[in-house]
Design a protein around this motif. Sequence first.
Motif, PDB file in Angstrom:
ATOM      1  N   ARG A 285      30.968  45.866  51.799  1.00  0.00           N
ATOM      2  CA  ARG A 285      30.953  44.602  51.065  1.00  0.00           C
ATOM      3  C   ARG A 285      31.599  44.726  49.685  1.00  0.00           C
ATOM      4  O   ARG A 285      32.087  43.731  49.136  1.00  0.00           O
ATOM      5  N   VAL A 286      31.614  45.915  49.131  1.00  0.00           N
ATOM      6  CA  VAL A 286      32.179  46.118  47.799  1.00  0.00           C
ATOM      7  C   VAL A 286      33.623  45.627  47.729  1.00  0.00           C
ATOM      8  O   VAL A 286      34.061  45.096  46.714  1.00  0.00           O
ATOM      9  N   ARG A 287      34.350  45.788  48.832  1.00  0.00           N
ATOM     10  CA  ARG A 287      35.764  45.397  48.820  1.00  0.00           C
ATOM     11  C   ARG A 287      36.011  44.038  49.475  1.00  0.00           C
ATOM     12  O   ARG A 287      37.121  43.745  49.922  1.00  0.00           O
ATOM     13  N   GLU A 288      34.992  43.219  49.505  1.00  0.00           N
ATOM     14  CA  GLU A 288      35.120  41.864  50.034  1.00  0.00           C
ATOM     15  C   GLU A 288      35.945  41.029  49.063  1.00  0.00           C
ATOM     16  O   GLU A 288      35.487  40.657  47.983  1.00  0.00           O
ATOM     17  N   GLY A 289      37.189  40.762  49.428  1.00  0.00           N
ATOM     18  CA  GLY A 289      38.091  40.056  48.523  1.00  0.00           C
ATOM     19  C   GLY A 289      37.590  38.676  48.152  1.00  0.00           C
ATOM     20  O   GLY A 289      37.039  37.959  48.981  1.00  0.00           O
ATOM     21  N   GLN A 290      37.807  38.309  46.887  1.00  0.00           N
ATOM     22  CA  GLN A 290      37.331  37.019  46.390  1.00  0.00           C
ATOM     23  C   GLN A 290      38.469  36.030  46.167  1.00  0.00           C
ATOM     24  O   GLN A 290      38.275  34.975  45.565  1.00  0.00           O
ATOM     25  N   GLY A 291      39.660  36.376  46.671  1.00  0.00           N
ATOM     26  CA  GLY A 291      40.792  35.468  46.568  1.00  0.00           C
ATOM     27  C   GLY A 291      41.868  35.991  45.627  1.00  0.00           C
ATOM     28  O   GLY A 291      41.576  36.394  44.500  1.00  0.00           O
ATOM     29  N   ARG A 292      43.101  36.002  46.118  1.00  0.00           N
ATOM     30  CA  ARG A 292      44.219  36.439  45.280  1.00  0.00           C
ATOM     31  C   ARG A 292      44.584  35.349  44.277  1.00  0.00           C
ATOM     32  O   ARG A 292      44.552  34.164  44.588  1.00  0.00           O
ATOM     33  N   CYS A 293      44.930  35.780  43.075  1.00  0.00           N
ATOM     34  CA  CYS A 293      45.386  34.835  42.058  1.00  0.00           C
ATOM     35  C   CYS A 293      46.063  35.598  40.941  1.00  0.00           C
ATOM     36  O   CYS A 293      45.974  36.829  40.871  1.00  0.00           O
ATOM     37  N   ARG A 294      46.738  34.865  40.090  1.00  0.00           N
ATOM     38  CA  ARG A 294      47.261  35.479  38.864  1.00  0.00           C
ATOM     39  C   ARG A 294      46.107  35.518  37.874  1.00  0.00           C
ATOM     40  O   ARG A 294      45.598  34.476  37.464  1.00  0.00           O
ATOM     41  N   ASP A 295      45.691  36.710  37.509  1.00  0.00           N
ATOM     42  CA  ASP A 295      44.529  36.859  36.649  1.00  0.00           C
ATOM     43  C   ASP A 295      44.772  36.186  35.302  1.00  0.00           C
ATOM     44  O   ASP A 295      45.833  36.336  34.689  1.00  0.00           O
ATOM     45  N   LEU A 296      43.775  35.425  34.841  1.00  0.00           N
ATOM     46  CA  LEU A 296      43.936  34.624  33.625  1.00  0.00           C
ATOM     47  C   LEU A 296      44.007  35.458  32.355  1.00  0.00           C
ATOM     48  O   LEU A 296      44.470  34.974  31.325  1.00  0.00           O
ATOM     49  N   VAL A 297      43.561  36.700  32.419  1.00  0.00           N
ATOM     50  CA  VAL A 297      43.630  37.587  31.256  1.00  0.00           C
ATOM     51  C   VAL A 297      44.804  38.552  31.376  1.00  0.00           C
ATOM     52  O   VAL A 297      45.564  38.758  30.431  1.00  0.00           O
ATOM     53  N   LEU A 298      44.980  39.148  32.542  1.00  0.00           N
ATOM     54  CA  LEU A 298      45.990  40.190  32.721  1.00  0.00           C
ATOM     55  C   LEU A 298      47.276  39.676  33.343  1.00  0.00           C
ATOM     56  O   LEU A 298      48.207  40.456  33.556  1.00  0.00           O
ATOM     57  N   GLY A 299      47.354  38.377  33.631  1.00  0.00           N
ATOM     58  CA  GLY A 299      48.475  37.833  34.386  1.00  0.00           C
ATOM     59  C   GLY A 299      49.841  38.264  33.903  1.00  0.00           C
ATOM     60  O   GLY A 299      50.709  38.622  34.694  1.00  0.00           O
ATOM     61  N   ALA A 300      50.037  38.263  32.600  1.00  0.00           N
ATOM     62  CA  ALA A 300      51.360  38.586  32.062  1.00  0.00           C
ATOM     63  C   ALA A 300      51.720  40.058  32.264  1.00  0.00           C
ATOM     64  O   ALA A 300      52.892  40.420  32.242  1.00  0.00           O
ATOM     65  N   GLY A 301      50.701  40.890  32.482  1.00  0.00           N
ATOM     66  CA  GLY A 301      50.963  42.314  32.610  1.00  0.00           C
ATOM     67  C   GLY A 301      51.124  42.792  34.034  1.00  0.00           C
ATOM     68  O   GLY A 301      51.342  43.979  34.271  1.00  0.00           O
ATOM     69  N   PHE A 302      51.026  41.899  35.012  1.00  0.00           N
ATOM     70  CA  PHE A 302      51.136  42.265  36.412  1.00  0.00           C
ATOM     71  C   PHE A 302      52.211  41.424  37.094  1.00  0.00           C
ATOM     72  O   PHE A 302      52.435  40.280  36.735  1.00  0.00           O
ATOM     73  N   ASP A 303      52.850  42.033  38.084  1.00  0.00           N
ATOM     74  CA  ASP A 303      53.828  41.295  38.869  1.00  0.00           C
ATOM     75  C   ASP A 303      53.099  40.524  39.964  1.00  0.00           C
ATOM     76  O   ASP A 303      52.576  41.114  40.907  1.00  0.00           O
ATOM     77  N   GLY A 304      53.054  39.209  39.824  1.00  0.00           N
ATOM     78  CA  GLY A 304      52.445  38.392  40.857  1.00  0.00           C
ATOM     79  C   GLY A 304      50.933  38.391  40.801  1.00  0.00           C
ATOM     80  O   GLY A 304      50.317  38.592  39.760  1.00  0.00           O
ATOM     81  N   GLU A 305      50.333  38.180  41.969  1.00  0.00           N
ATOM     82  CA  GLU A 305      48.890  37.994  42.064  1.00  0.00           C
ATOM     83  C   GLU A 305      48.183  39.302  42.395  1.00  0.00           C
ATOM     84  O   GLU A 305      48.762  40.208  42.982  1.00  0.00           O
ATOM     85  N   THR A 306      46.910  39.360  42.012  1.00  0.00           N
ATOM     86  CA  THR A 306      46.064  40.500  42.338  1.00  0.00           C
ATOM     87  C   THR A 306      44.782  39.967  42.961  1.00  0.00           C
ATOM     88  O   THR A 306      44.529  38.760  42.959  1.00  0.00           O
ATOM     89  N   GLU A 307      43.968  40.877  43.484  1.00  0.00           N
ATOM     90  CA  GLU A 307      42.704  40.456  44.065  1.00  0.00           C
ATOM     91  C   GLU A 307      41.607  41.457  43.730  1.00  0.00           C
ATOM     92  O   GLU A 307      41.795  42.666  43.864  1.00  0.00           O
ATOM     93  N   ILE A 308      40.479  40.923  43.307  1.00  0.00           N
ATOM     94  CA  ILE A 308      39.313  41.728  42.989  1.00  0.00           C
ATOM     95  C   ILE A 308      38.271  41.519  44.074  1.00  0.00           C
ATOM     96  O   ILE A 308      38.051  40.392  44.528  1.00  0.00           O
ATOM     97  N   GLY A 309      37.651  42.597  44.497  1.00  0.00           N
ATOM     98  CA  GLY A 309      36.521  42.492  45.404  1.00  0.00           C
ATOM     99  C   GLY A 309      35.254  42.251  44.601  1.00  0.00           C
ATOM    100  O   GLY A 309      35.283  41.652  43.524  1.00  0.00           O
TER     101      GLY A 309
END
Length: 388
Positions: A297-321
């Motif tokens: 369950r730890v890696r149960e994805g909660q939805g890909r998105c451009r993170d509102l804090v780190l968005g500018a530092g990453f290419d595209g979307e990420t996903e947090i479990g």
Amino acid sequence: MSGHEARVHGHCDTRFTAVREVFEENFRERGELGAAVAVTVDGGTVVDLWGGWADAARTRPWERDTVVNVWSTTKGPVALCAHILADRGLLDLDRPVAAYWPEFAAAGKEEVRVRHLLSHRSGLCGLREPHTLEQLCDWELTTARLAATEPWWEPGTRSGYHALTYGFLVGEVVRRVSGLRPGAFLEREVTGPLGIDFSVGLPQKDSQRAAELVHPPAANAGERGVAFSRLAPAAVAALANPLVGAAQANTPEWRAAEIPAANGHGTARAVAALYGVFAGRGLLGGRRILSARAAERVREGQGRCRDLVLGAGFDGETEIGLGLWLSGPQGSYGPNPRAFGHDGFGGSCGLADPEAGVSLGYAMNRMGSRIADDPRKTALVEALYSAL
């Protein structure tokens, strides 16, 4: 070899020679000062290396038992605390946080769920009022302010990295349920029984073996301040209220405090062991820490998105479990998109890949300029997977 050249010590199975070669290369080509890397496969240690220097002046060699502040790599063990409680039926990740922490319902947060805290979706990435380092070190003050504040966005809709607040939010829920802050809970349930050399904060007795954190030459406070001034208000709140770096993390005050998002101290061996709980589907050292279902369950994805804090530092979307970042298509934790882990500010990393039965811990003291995916870590992960 000159007196200031890095020497690498420890053990590396011949199958994983590529990891040792990259680790040595990090010192020669990527500016490494002092560091350690450890890898487990199916619960057994196959790489346990350390080398370089524990201080900027290069007077103290990095030893087998050198510990260092691993910044946000601490978030994995903190998430583990919450999942242990959930696995025991003491914490429901789908219930409102206020069911366990009544004061948290203030400012329109009645429906914020525990899972929103774990997945950086609560909207509480930082405080709206100025918050000093001294105040951050005050658990009761910081948690009270978080309980009283309003979210920066609608909770549950997007992720926004909770760089410093994550540990207080998840940690206060752990405390309300168990009676212990996450540092003491982790020690009682996991690190103490299994002899894992990791603590949230740093006990005074261990201060002599702590490595000194060192910023890269370009990362001075003035330049960082200019960079932060370009960020959205929520990102500034998350990353610069208060602004902390190597200088602050080397102080006795930081080490004595409990800041569970950012001041875990340990060896790479300890990080590999803690993330090995997830890689081993809940088993570590023959001891069941989590049920297989809870570990999954730890890696149960909660939805890909451009993170509102780190968005500018990453290419595209990420996903947090539910507490950790998924490797995803960008391969932050290797080629398995369902592998997961957490990076620490400046370079450190914990990785878990249950399909491969692999965990990795990397810890260092010369901080790079990236919040995640430091080139030294990326090179080690690539070398690990090339050997599997």
